[in-house]
Design a protein around this motif. Structure first.
Motif, PDB file in Angstrom:
ATOM      1  N   ARG A 179      -3.026  47.476  -2.414  1.00 49.88           N
ATOM      2  CA  ARG A 179      -1.694  47.773  -3.232  1.00 49.88           C
ATOM      3  C   ARG A 179      -0.902  46.333  -4.436  1.00 49.88           C
ATOM      4  NH1 ARG A 179       2.998  48.842  -2.522  1.00 49.88           N
ATOM      5  NH2 ARG A 179       3.508  48.099   0.120  1.00 49.88           N
ATOM      6  N   PHE A 180      -1.014  45.578  -3.466  1.00 49.31           N
ATOM      7  CA  PHE A 180      -0.306  44.612  -4.187  1.00 49.31           C
ATOM      8  C   PHE A 180      -1.022  44.185  -5.461  1.00 49.31           C
ATOM      9  CE2 PHE A 180       2.428  42.631   0.005  1.00 49.31           C
ATOM     10  CZ  PHE A 180       3.183  43.814  -0.746  1.00 49.31           C
ATOM     11  N   SER A 181      -2.976  44.454  -5.360  1.00 42.28           N
ATOM     12  CA  SER A 181      -3.797  43.330  -6.370  1.00 42.28           C
ATOM     13  C   SER A 181      -3.093  44.820  -7.391  1.00 42.28           C
ATOM     14  CB  SER A 181      -4.795  43.386  -5.884  1.00 42.28           C
ATOM     15  OG  SER A 181      -6.023  43.562  -6.903  1.00 42.28           O
ATOM     16  N   ARG A 182      -2.558  45.953  -6.763  1.00 40.65           N
ATOM     17  CA  ARG A 182      -2.624  47.380  -8.200  1.00 40.65           C
ATOM     18  C   ARG A 182      -1.366  46.904  -8.515  1.00 40.65           C
ATOM     19  NH1 ARG A 182      -4.788  50.250  -4.260  1.00 40.65           N
ATOM     20  NH2 ARG A 182      -3.105  51.199  -3.962  1.00 40.65           N
ATOM     21  N   GLU A 183      -0.459  47.253  -7.910  1.00 42.64           N
ATOM     22  CA  GLU A 183       1.201  47.105  -8.329  1.00 42.64           C
ATOM     23  C   GLU A 183       1.719  45.864  -8.548  1.00 42.64           C
ATOM     24  OE1 GLU A 183       2.667  48.800  -5.156  1.00 42.64           O
ATOM     25  OE2 GLU A 183       1.412  51.252  -5.032  1.00 42.64           O
ATOM     26  N   LYS A 184       1.553  44.695  -8.058  1.00 41.07           N
ATOM     27  CA  LYS A 184       1.816  43.263  -8.022  1.00 41.07           C
ATOM     28  C   LYS A 184       3.332  43.793  -7.592  1.00 41.07           C
ATOM     29  CE  LYS A 184      -1.486  41.377  -9.961  1.00 41.07           C
ATOM     30  NZ  LYS A 184      -2.364  40.446  -9.061  1.00 41.07           N
ATOM     31  N   PRO A 185       3.823  43.988  -6.796  1.00 40.27           N
ATOM     32  CA  PRO A 185       5.560  44.192  -6.816  1.00 40.27           C
ATOM     33  C   PRO A 185       6.043  42.517  -6.503  1.00 40.27           C
ATOM     34  CG  PRO A 185       3.853  44.413  -4.358  1.00 40.27           C
ATOM     35  CD  PRO A 185       3.102  44.233  -5.220  1.00 40.27           C
ATOM     36  N   LEU A 186       4.945  41.252  -6.365  1.00 42.25           N
ATOM     37  CA  LEU A 186       6.421  40.416  -5.638  1.00 42.25           C
ATOM     38  C   LEU A 186       5.633  39.350  -7.716  1.00 42.25           C
ATOM     39  CD1 LEU A 186       3.880  39.414  -2.252  1.00 42.25           C
ATOM     40  CD2 LEU A 186       6.382  40.856  -3.190  1.00 42.25           C
ATOM     41  N   LYS A 187       5.465  40.072  -8.445  1.00 38.41           N
ATOM     42  CA  LYS A 187       5.126  39.095  -9.309  1.00 38.41           C
ATOM     43  C   LYS A 187       6.028  38.383  -9.881  1.00 38.41           C
ATOM     44  CE  LYS A 187       4.225  39.570 -14.655  1.00 38.41           C
ATOM     45  NZ  LYS A 187       3.605  40.834 -15.731  1.00 38.41           N
ATOM     46  N   GLY A 188       5.987  36.792 -10.028  1.00 36.96           N
ATOM     47  CA  GLY A 188       7.329  36.147 -10.175  1.00 36.96           C
ATOM     48  C   GLY A 188       8.302  35.620  -9.025  1.00 36.96           C
TER      49      GLY A 188
ATOM     50  N   LYS B 123      -0.223  36.098  -3.616  1.00 33.28           N
ATOM     51  CA  LYS B 123      -0.537  36.217  -4.197  1.00 33.28           C
ATOM     52  C   LYS B 123      -0.984  37.233  -4.688  1.00 33.28           C
ATOM     53  CE  LYS B 123      -3.263  32.968  -6.633  1.00 33.28           C
ATOM     54  NZ  LYS B 123      -4.669  31.595  -7.221  1.00 33.28           N
ATOM     55  N   GLU B 124      -1.668  38.327  -4.192  1.00 32.74           N
ATOM     56  CA  GLU B 124      -2.056  39.142  -4.847  1.00 32.74           C
ATOM     57  C   GLU B 124      -1.228  40.255  -5.478  1.00 32.74           C
ATOM     58  OE1 GLU B 124      -5.318  40.657  -6.352  1.00 32.74           O
ATOM     59  OE2 GLU B 124      -6.481  38.975  -5.338  1.00 32.74           O
ATOM     60  N   GLY B 125      -0.194  40.225  -4.502  1.00 36.50           N
ATOM     61  CA  GLY B 125       0.305  40.773  -5.363  1.00 36.50           C
ATOM     62  C   GLY B 125       1.195  40.095  -6.541  1.00 36.50           C
ATOM     63  N   GLY B 126       1.258  39.157  -7.118  1.00 36.61           N
ATOM     64  CA  GLY B 126       2.707  38.628  -8.193  1.00 36.61           C
ATOM     65  C   GLY B 126       2.108  37.211  -7.447  1.00 36.61           C
ATOM     66  N   ALA B 127       2.660  36.678  -6.293  1.00 40.62           N
ATOM     67  CA  ALA B 127       3.641  36.011  -6.051  1.00 40.62           C
ATOM     68  C   ALA B 127       2.753  34.443  -5.998  1.00 40.62           C
ATOM     69  CB  ALA B 127       4.140  36.090  -4.242  1.00 40.62           C
ATOM     70  N   GLU B 128       3.566  33.257  -6.788  1.00 38.25           N
ATOM     71  CA  GLU B 128       2.971  31.878  -6.139  1.00 38.25           C
ATOM     72  C   GLU B 128       3.368  31.223  -4.526  1.00 38.25           C
ATOM     73  OE1 GLU B 128       3.504  29.112  -9.260  1.00 38.25           O
ATOM     74  OE2 GLU B 128       5.263  30.393  -9.824  1.00 38.25           O
ATOM     75  N   VAL B 129       2.461  31.279  -3.735  1.00 37.45           N
ATOM     76  CA  VAL B 129       2.366  30.938  -2.365  1.00 37.45           C
ATOM     77  C   VAL B 129       2.120  29.241  -2.580  1.00 37.45           C
ATOM     78  CG1 VAL B 129       1.642  31.677  -0.309  1.00 37.45           C
ATOM     79  CG2 VAL B 129       1.811  33.268  -2.369  1.00 37.45           C
TER      80      VAL B 129
END
Length: 418
Positions: A34-43, A64-70
């Motif tokens: 789901r995170f890969s599709r929605e990118k809720p953590l982008k930026g 990371k798949e959610g858009g985060a830098e980890v």
């Protein structure tokens, strides 16, 4: 990419281990999809101080798949799996600052390396990341949106920080989620601690006297597993309610000063310091084995032990033999650090699946609710806890009942009685 790991040549081995763990983490895998599709953590930048294990690797991948830098560092010097750290760097381009066996200075240098990345959110296991941030970089702490805490010890420290009015951003106590402490602390700690002791010593538990110090969720799980292996279990406690519960569960309960005279194995799981002290060591039987499964290495008083020791030698991997002034020999496992991670591999992936699913969803929750939470320690929202339980049941192929409309009306009404 900035990182500090032991050897990137270990990365392929680490990748295989990470993939093996993922097979038993279906809930986190669903969240990752789901995170890969929605990118809720982008930026969002996330600074995480966790045990660098195969399960942690899959959490980092999910974020990371959610858009985060980890950015990752270790929460314990002896819990890092070097091959996993290398795999995260080489195969997933996630910066890791962790080397198994690192000294105290390197440990804190790695924490600061993560803080240098100016994370928006923190994920901690024991609160060393958060405490370093508050103690040494209060200005930076003011800019953090929120954080999560994985373990009992860390939650205790953070609640103390909040009580003193010093906590600078909201923290969600992932440790207190029902899908975390009922399973991770009880079944995870129980199995992995016994696993660590057996790997380190190859001793038989059946017929032995196994002393568990602390009857919280971790202690309950450990006592249950030790009894299942045939040991006679003794519990030591300071809380009368927990002590009474242990009695009602059929365990012997006594003070540590009495338990040391009969115990063959001792394991501390209290979250407190100085649980086994100098006076206790002197009363132990020759050959007693002492280990810790609490987060920090303060539960066993190693300084006090050294004061009554004539010689120390490493007798097996993760086993040190202390010869005392009275001629008795005491065996300490993994330098008093987490025996389940230092001598074994930590909790099974199926257990960490729920714990890290909580982490991922709580990070998402913090982002969605930034600005709406005060500087305090919060419980995991009930809807997140229930959703993780629901997904876990689905992954296990288990169906449950649902309330009928009539039952829902009955449960929300005060009018119906006998």
């Amino acid at each position: 990419m900035d990182y500090h790991v032991k050897d990137l040549a270990l990365a392929d081995e680490g990748l295989r281990l990470v993939e093996w763990a993922e097979r038993d983490m279906p809930v986190l895998k669903l969240i990752k999809e789901r995170f890969s599709r929605e990118k809720p953590l982008k930026g969002i930048k996330i600074g995480a101080c966790l045990h660098i294990t195969t399960e942690t690797a899959n959490l980092a991948r999910t974020l990371k798949e959610g858009g985060a830098e980890v950015f990752l560092c270790a929460s314990n010097p002896l819990s890092t799996k070097d091959e996993v750290a290398s795999a995260l760097v080489k195969h997933f381009e996630i910066p890791v600052f962790a080397i198994r066996g690192e000294d105290r200075d390197t440990y804190y240098a790695h924490i600061k390396a993560v803080l240098d990345k100016e994370p928006h959110l923190t994920i901690d296991d024991g609160a060393d990341l958060v405490s370093t941030l508050h103690r040494e970089r209060p200005g930076q702490a003011d800019r953090i949106l929120g954080g999560t805490e994985e373990t009992t010890t860390g939650v205790i420290r953070l609640r103390a920080l909040a009580k003193d009015g010093l906590l600078k951003y909201p923290i969600i106590a992932v440790n207190d989620a029902l899908t975390k402490h009922l399973f991770d602390n009880r079944y995870g700690t129980g199995q992995s601690t016994v696993d660590g002791i057996l790997r380190a010593t190859n001793r038989l538990l059946a017929g032995s006297v196994f002393v568990v110090s602390g009857f919280g969720w971790c202690g309950k799980g450990l006592a249950m597993r030790a009894r299942g292996m045939g040991a006679r279990v003794v519990v030591t406690e300071v809380d009368p309610l927990k002590a009474l519960e242990a009695v009602m569960e059929g365990y012997l309960v006594m003070p540590m000063e009495k338990a040391v005279e009969i115990g063959d194995f001792f394991v501390t799981v209290t979250g407190c310091k100085g649980v086994i002290r100098k006076e206790h060591f002197l009363k132990m039987k020759d050959g007693a084995i002492v280990a810790n499964s609490g987060h920090f290495d303060v539960e066993i008083d190693l300084k006090g032990l050294s004061e009554i020791t004539t010689s120390v030698r490493n007798i097996r991997r993760e086993v040190e033999e202390y010869t005392l002034v009275n001629g008795k020999r005491i065996y300490v496992l993994s330098q008093g650090r987490l025996v389940n991670l230092a001598s074994a591999e930590g909790h099974p992936s199926a257990v960490m699946d729920m714990s890290f699913a909580n982490q991922a969803l709580c990070v998402e929750y913090l982002i969605k609710n930034q600005g709406n939470l005060s500087r305090d320690v919060y419980s995991v929202p009930a809807e997140i806890d229930k959703e993780i339980a629901r997904l876990k049941l689905i992954s296990m192929g288990i169906e449950i009942d649902t309330l009928t409309p009539e039952q829902e009306r009955y449960l929300s009404s005060w009018e119906e009685g006998t």
